[in-house]
Design a protein around this motif. Sequence first.
Motif, PDB file in Angstrom:
ATOM      1  N   PRO A  15      12.295   3.859   3.819  1.00 38.13           N
ATOM      2  CA  PRO A  15      12.226   2.762   2.833  1.00 38.13           C
ATOM      3  C   PRO A  15      10.956   1.906   2.972  1.00 38.13           C
ATOM      4  O   PRO A  15      10.335   1.548   1.970  1.00 38.13           O
ATOM      5  N   GLY A  16      10.564   1.612   4.190  1.00 40.40           N
ATOM      6  CA  GLY A  16       9.349   0.827   4.414  1.00 40.40           C
ATOM      7  C   GLY A  16       8.103   1.578   3.963  1.00 40.40           C
ATOM      8  O   GLY A  16       7.198   0.990   3.363  1.00 40.40           O
ATOM      9  N   GLN A  18       8.028   3.862   1.675  1.00 37.55           N
ATOM     10  CA  GLN A  18       8.084   3.953   0.215  1.00 37.55           C
ATOM     11  C   GLN A  18       7.527   2.671  -0.412  1.00 37.55           C
ATOM     12  O   GLN A  18       6.769   2.734  -1.380  1.00 37.55           O
ATOM     13  N   GLN A  19       7.863   1.520   0.137  1.00 34.12           N
ATOM     14  CA  GLN A  19       7.330   0.256  -0.374  1.00 34.12           C
ATOM     15  C   GLN A  19       5.830   0.150  -0.104  1.00 34.12           C
ATOM     16  O   GLN A  19       5.078  -0.369  -0.926  1.00 34.12           O
ATOM     17  N   TYR A  20       5.397   0.630   1.040  1.00 32.60           N
ATOM     18  CA  TYR A  20       3.985   0.536   1.436  1.00 32.60           C
ATOM     19  C   TYR A  20       3.080   1.343   0.511  1.00 32.60           C
ATOM     20  O   TYR A  20       1.927   0.980   0.323  1.00 32.60           O
ATOM     21  N   THR A  21       3.594   2.404  -0.085  1.00 27.86           N
ATOM     22  CA  THR A  21       2.767   3.220  -0.985  1.00 27.86           C
ATOM     23  C   THR A  21       2.243   2.407  -2.150  1.00 27.86           C
ATOM     24  O   THR A  21       1.149   2.684  -2.653  1.00 27.86           O
ATOM     25  N   HIS A  22       2.982   1.388  -2.557  1.00 22.51           N
ATOM     26  CA  HIS A  22       2.569   0.598  -3.716  1.00 22.51           C
ATOM     27  C   HIS A  22       1.417  -0.359  -3.401  1.00 22.51           C
ATOM     28  O   HIS A  22       0.858  -0.966  -4.308  1.00 22.51           O
ATOM     29  N   ARG A  23       1.035  -0.451  -2.139  1.00 26.16           N
ATOM     30  CA  ARG A  23      -0.186  -1.188  -1.787  1.00 26.16           C
ATOM     31  C   ARG A  23      -1.412  -0.380  -2.211  1.00 26.16           C
ATOM     32  O   ARG A  23      -2.477  -0.939  -2.415  1.00 26.16           O
ATOM     33  N   SER A  26      -0.331   1.919  -8.157  1.00 24.52           N
ATOM     34  CA  SER A  26       0.735   1.342  -8.987  1.00 24.52           C
ATOM     35  C   SER A  26       1.509   2.424  -9.734  1.00 24.52           C
ATOM     36  O   SER A  26       2.548   2.164 -10.310  1.00 24.52           O
ATOM     37  N   ASN A  28       3.985   5.389 -10.009  1.00 22.00           N
ATOM     38  CA  ASN A  28       5.119   5.905  -9.237  1.00 22.00           C
ATOM     39  C   ASN A  28       4.899   7.351  -8.811  1.00 22.00           C
ATOM     40  O   ASN A  28       5.266   7.740  -7.698  1.00 22.00           O
ATOM     41  N   ALA A  31       2.446   7.355  -5.984  1.00 23.50           N
ATOM     42  CA  ALA A  31       3.110   6.807  -4.794  1.00 23.50           C
ATOM     43  C   ALA A  31       4.021   7.856  -4.164  1.00 23.50           C
ATOM     44  O   ALA A  31       4.044   8.013  -2.932  1.00 23.50           O
ATOM     45  N   TYR A  60       2.018   4.328   9.096  1.00 23.53           N
ATOM     46  CA  TYR A  60       1.191   3.602   8.126  1.00 23.53           C
ATOM     47  C   TYR A  60      -0.270   4.020   8.240  1.00 23.53           C
ATOM     48  O   TYR A  60      -0.978   4.095   7.238  1.00 23.53           O
TER      49      TYR A  60
END
Length: 98
Positions: A15-16, A18-23, A26, A28, A31, A60
């Motif tokens: 989950p972390g 997956q969220q980090y990919t959006h850094r 944008s 999907n 990502a 990361y």
Amino acid sequence: MNHDEFREKLLASFPGLQQYTHRFTSSNDDADDLLQETLLKALCKCDYYKCDTNFNGWLYMIMHNTFVNKSRKENHCSAIEIEHREHINNRIYIDCGH
């Protein structure tokens, strides 16, 4: 750390990650691709992970490096395409002038 423990840590980090990919993107789809490449590289390089280091930090870093390398490759290919187009345009111009 054995492979089962590694896999469990990797799944817990999902989950972390997956969220980090959006850094980085944008989109999907981009990502998801970045996440998949990161997980694949982590699985392939699991023997290089040192147990006394930060697991999420290691993941990361893999993601960051994957993104940077992909961006460099895309920019390099774009520059070659532009050069190639300019060469073709110049050639057409010269050919049309004769």
